[in-house]
Design an enzyme around this catalytic site. Structure first.
Site, PDB file in Angstrom:
ATOM      1  N   ALA A   1      19.689  61.349  45.435  1.00 41.11           N
ATOM      2  CA  ALA A   1      19.934  62.649  46.065  1.00 41.11           C
ATOM      3  C   ALA A   1      21.387  62.743  46.546  1.00 41.11           C
ATOM      4  O   ALA A   1      22.050  63.780  46.363  1.00 41.11           O
ATOM      5  CB  ALA A   1      18.979  62.849  47.243  1.00 41.11           C
TER       6      ALA A   1
ATOM      7  N   LYS B   1      23.989  61.172  45.334  1.00 41.50           N
ATOM      8  CA  LYS B   1      24.928  61.205  44.208  1.00 41.50           C
ATOM      9  C   LYS B   1      24.818  62.507  43.406  1.00 41.50           C
ATOM     10  O   LYS B   1      25.794  62.960  42.807  1.00 41.50           O
ATOM     11  CB  LYS B   1      24.713  59.985  43.313  1.00 41.50           C
ATOM     12  CG  LYS B   1      25.104  58.663  43.997  1.00 41.50           C
ATOM     13  CD  LYS B   1      26.581  58.641  44.369  1.00 41.50           C
ATOM     14  CE  LYS B   1      27.033  57.310  44.906  1.00 41.50           C
ATOM     15  NZ  LYS B   1      28.473  57.279  45.240  1.00 41.50           N
TER      16      LYS B   1
ATOM     17  N   SER C   1      27.090  58.845  40.234  1.00 39.60           N
ATOM     18  CA  SER C   1      26.379  57.730  39.611  1.00 39.60           C
ATOM     19  C   SER C   1      25.468  58.265  38.522  1.00 39.60           C
ATOM     20  O   SER C   1      24.995  59.406  38.602  1.00 39.60           O
ATOM     21  CB  SER C   1      25.530  57.005  40.659  1.00 39.60           C
ATOM     22  OG  SER C   1      24.638  56.105  40.021  1.00 39.60           O
TER      23      SER C   1
ATOM     24  N   TYR D   1      19.522  57.503  47.361  1.00 36.66           N
ATOM     25  CA  TYR D   1      20.804  57.303  46.663  1.00 36.66           C
ATOM     26  C   TYR D   1      21.005  58.378  45.580  1.00 36.66           C
ATOM     27  O   TYR D   1      22.084  58.975  45.477  1.00 36.66           O
ATOM     28  CB  TYR D   1      20.800  55.904  46.042  1.00 36.66           C
ATOM     29  CG  TYR D   1      22.071  55.514  45.341  1.00 36.66           C
ATOM     30  CD1 TYR D   1      23.210  55.151  46.064  1.00 36.66           C
ATOM     31  CD2 TYR D   1      22.142  55.473  43.948  1.00 36.66           C
ATOM     32  CE1 TYR D   1      24.375  54.763  45.407  1.00 36.66           C
ATOM     33  CE2 TYR D   1      23.301  55.091  43.292  1.00 36.66           C
ATOM     34  CZ  TYR D   1      24.412  54.736  44.034  1.00 36.66           C
ATOM     35  OH  TYR D   1      25.560  54.364  43.389  1.00 36.66           O
TER      36      TYR D   1
ATOM     37  N   ARG E   1      36.582  46.232  48.284  1.00 41.05           N
ATOM     38  CA  ARG E   1      35.770  45.428  47.352  1.00 41.05           C
ATOM     39  C   ARG E   1      35.412  46.266  46.124  1.00 41.05           C
ATOM     40  O   ARG E   1      35.578  47.485  46.128  1.00 41.05           O
ATOM     41  CB  ARG E   1      34.434  45.038  48.003  1.00 41.05           C
ATOM     42  CG  ARG E   1      34.529  44.262  49.243  1.00 41.05           C
ATOM     43  CD  ARG E   1      33.151  43.791  49.698  1.00 41.05           C
ATOM     44  NE  ARG E   1      32.441  44.759  50.509  1.00 41.05           N
ATOM     45  CZ  ARG E   1      31.250  45.254  50.213  1.00 41.05           C
ATOM     46  NH1 ARG E   1      30.628  44.895  49.110  1.00 41.05           N
ATOM     47  NH2 ARG E   1      30.654  46.117  51.027  1.00 41.05           N
TER      48      ARG E   1
HETATM   49  P1  NAP Z   1      30.313  47.692  46.743  1.00 41.65           P
HETATM   50  O1  NAP Z   1      30.776  46.547  45.913  1.00 41.65           O
HETATM   51  O2  NAP Z   1      29.080  47.545  47.548  1.00 41.65           O
HETATM   52  O3  NAP Z   1      31.533  48.159  47.702  1.00 41.65           O
HETATM   53  C1  NAP Z   1      31.345  49.235  48.549  1.00 41.65           C
HETATM   54  C2  NAP Z   1      32.640  49.624  49.206  1.00 41.65           C
HETATM   55  O4  NAP Z   1      32.369  50.778  50.029  1.00 41.65           O
HETATM   56  C3  NAP Z   1      33.195  48.550  50.118  1.00 41.65           C
HETATM   57  O5  NAP Z   1      34.598  48.531  49.997  1.00 41.65           O
HETATM   58  C4  NAP Z   1      32.782  49.016  51.513  1.00 41.65           C
HETATM   59  O6  NAP Z   1      33.706  48.681  52.534  1.00 41.65           O
HETATM   60  C5  NAP Z   1      32.831  50.515  51.337  1.00 41.65           C
HETATM   61  N1  NAP Z   1      32.021  51.226  52.330  1.00 41.65           N
HETATM   62  C6  NAP Z   1      30.689  51.175  52.529  1.00 41.65           C
HETATM   63  N2  NAP Z   1      30.350  51.978  53.559  1.00 41.65           N
HETATM   64  C7  NAP Z   1      31.496  52.551  54.011  1.00 41.65           C
HETATM   65  C8  NAP Z   1      31.806  53.469  55.037  1.00 41.65           C
HETATM   66  N3  NAP Z   1      30.854  53.992  55.824  1.00 41.65           N
HETATM   67  N4  NAP Z   1      33.099  53.833  55.222  1.00 41.65           N
HETATM   68  C9  NAP Z   1      34.077  53.341  54.421  1.00 41.65           C
HETATM   69  N5  NAP Z   1      33.838  52.453  53.441  1.00 41.65           N
HETATM   70  C10 NAP Z   1      32.569  52.068  53.230  1.00 41.65           C
HETATM   71  O7  NAP Z   1      30.074  48.992  45.835  1.00 41.65           O
HETATM   72  P2  NAP Z   1      30.594  49.324  44.353  1.00 41.65           P
HETATM   73  O8  NAP Z   1      29.600  48.815  43.392  1.00 41.65           O
HETATM   74  O9  NAP Z   1      32.020  48.942  44.200  1.00 41.65           O
HETATM   75  O10 NAP Z   1      30.444  50.926  44.344  1.00 41.65           O
HETATM   76  C11 NAP Z   1      31.539  51.799  44.604  1.00 41.65           C
HETATM   77  C12 NAP Z   1      31.094  53.229  44.370  1.00 41.65           C
HETATM   78  O11 NAP Z   1      30.615  53.387  43.026  1.00 41.65           O
HETATM   79  C13 NAP Z   1      29.934  53.653  45.267  1.00 41.65           C
HETATM   80  O12 NAP Z   1      30.084  55.009  45.635  1.00 41.65           O
HETATM   81  C14 NAP Z   1      28.730  53.479  44.381  1.00 41.65           C
HETATM   82  O13 NAP Z   1      27.656  54.285  44.780  1.00 41.65           O
HETATM   83  C15 NAP Z   1      29.302  53.893  43.034  1.00 41.65           C
HETATM   84  N6  NAP Z   1      28.543  53.361  41.912  1.00 41.65           N
HETATM   85  C16 NAP Z   1      28.447  52.035  41.685  1.00 41.65           C
HETATM   86  C17 NAP Z   1      27.694  51.571  40.602  1.00 41.65           C
HETATM   87  C18 NAP Z   1      27.573  50.113  40.274  1.00 41.65           C
HETATM   88  O14 NAP Z   1      26.876  49.802  39.298  1.00 41.65           O
HETATM   89  N7  NAP Z   1      28.191  49.191  40.998  1.00 41.65           N
HETATM   90  C19 NAP Z   1      27.046  52.482  39.768  1.00 41.65           C
HETATM   91  C20 NAP Z   1      27.164  53.839  40.041  1.00 41.65           C
HETATM   92  C21 NAP Z   1      27.919  54.265  41.106  1.00 41.65           C
HETATM   93  P3  NAP Z   1      33.546  47.414  53.555  1.00 41.65           P
HETATM   94  O15 NAP Z   1      33.283  46.208  52.719  1.00 41.65           O
HETATM   95  O16 NAP Z   1      34.869  47.380  54.237  1.00 41.65           O
HETATM   96  O17 NAP Z   1      32.418  47.735  54.467  1.00 41.65           O
END
Ligand code: NAP
Length: 246
Positions: free
Chosen positions: A156, A158, A141, A154, A14
């Site tokens: 901490a 990142k 992040s 979170y 996702r």
């Molecule tokens: P998201 O839409 O919530 O998707 C999270 C993904 O991580 C999903 O594919 C989920 O897999 C997977 N996941 C969660 N726990 C897991 C585990 N224990 N083992 C393996 N996979 C796991 O998140 P996102 O917004 O795309 O964020 C992706 C990354 O970017 C994260 O590291 C997040 O902290 C970082 N980030 C995001 C933002 C933002 O604004 N969105 C900003 C800064 C940083 P399943 O669905 O299969 O469980």
């Protein structure tokens, strides 16, 4: 740009991880799609990649589980023969004011975001050393740089990813293996869609570009860092945040 390369992207079922997997494939890479709970969505990503004429496999593994990550690395190396690009994208939030963060919620975030990044790198480390090449890209992040009220766990995790990135970059630089972090700002995914409207407005007001980022903004940066064009960049944190952290 990435023809003949192989990649493993964690949390690629996702959001940002999905877009990273699709973008690496668009530029020619074969991709292993890691997921935790979303098996069907991971398979859909794999099918999209196969439709581009690239190879794709899915692998279930919680990155928080050290032994499961060992098995995932073995699977990936056996399936593609070698892995050139490791993207540590899997991440979770458990937001609350610090006094309300339970021990379980602190541990869950650290275990997935920080220890999960350690776990995968640990199990690919020897293979990367042997091949004397490789790209490791870790998702940090803006919160890990600036901090954020209600996200101490979170932030901490990142910030930890940044320290880990720079340390491993120093360890592996002599073998032409680069290790970098990408620090997204506010990106439109399920993670941020879960926020209240007032929380979203508060964040928007802090973005100089006055718009949320898209998953493509992050994925294109990751693809660049994964390519030969970025061969001389290591130990860096690339902010992709509309100016939030400047
Ligand atoms: P998201 O839409 O919530 O998707 C999270 C993904 O991580 C999903 O594919 C989920 O897999 C997977 N996941 C969660 N726990 C897991 C585990 N224990 N083992 C393996 N996979 C796991 O998140 P996102 O917004 O795309 O964020 C992706 C990354 O970017 C994260 O590291 C997040 O902290 C970082 N980030 C995001 C933002 C933002 O604004 N969105 C900003 C800064 C940083 P399943 O669905 O299969 O469980």
């Amino acid at each position: 740009m990435l023809e003949g390369k192989t990649a493993l992207v964690t949390g690629a079922s996702r959001g940002i991880g999905r877009q990273i997997a699709l973008t690496l494939a668009k530029y020619g890479a074969d991709v292993i799609i890691n997921y935790n709970g979303s098996a069907q969505r991971a398979e859909e990503v794999a099918q999209e990649i196969r439709a581009m004429g690239r190879r794709a496999e899915t692998v279930q593994c919680s990155v928080a589980d050290f032994e499961a990550c060992r098995e995932m690395a073995e699977f990936a190396l056996k399936t593609f023969g070698h892995i050139d690009i490791l993207v540590n994208n899997a991440g979770i939030t458990r937001d609350n004011l610090l006094m309300r963060i339970s021990e379980a919620d602190f541990d869950a975030v650290m275990d997935t975001n920080l220890k999960g990044t350690f776990n995968t790198i640990h199990h690919f480390y020897k293979a990367f050393l042997k091949q004397r090449s490789g790209r490791i890209i870790n998702l940090s992040s803006v919160t890990g740089i600036l901090g954020n009220a209600g996200q101490a766990n979170y932030a901490a995790s990142k910030a930890g990813v940044i320290g880990l990135t720079k340390s491993v970059a120093r360890e592996l630089a002599g073998r032409s293996i680069t290790v970098n972090a990408v620090a997204p700002g506010f990106i439109d995914t399920e993670m941020t869609q879960a926020m209240t409207d007032s929380a979203k407005e508060a964040v928007l007001s802090q973005i100089p570009m006055k718009q949320v980022g898209q998953t493509e903004d992050i994925a294109e940066t990751v693809a660049f860092l994964a390519s030969d064009r970025a061969r001389y960049i290591t130990g860096q944190v690339i902010s992709v945040d509309g100016g939030m952290s400047m």
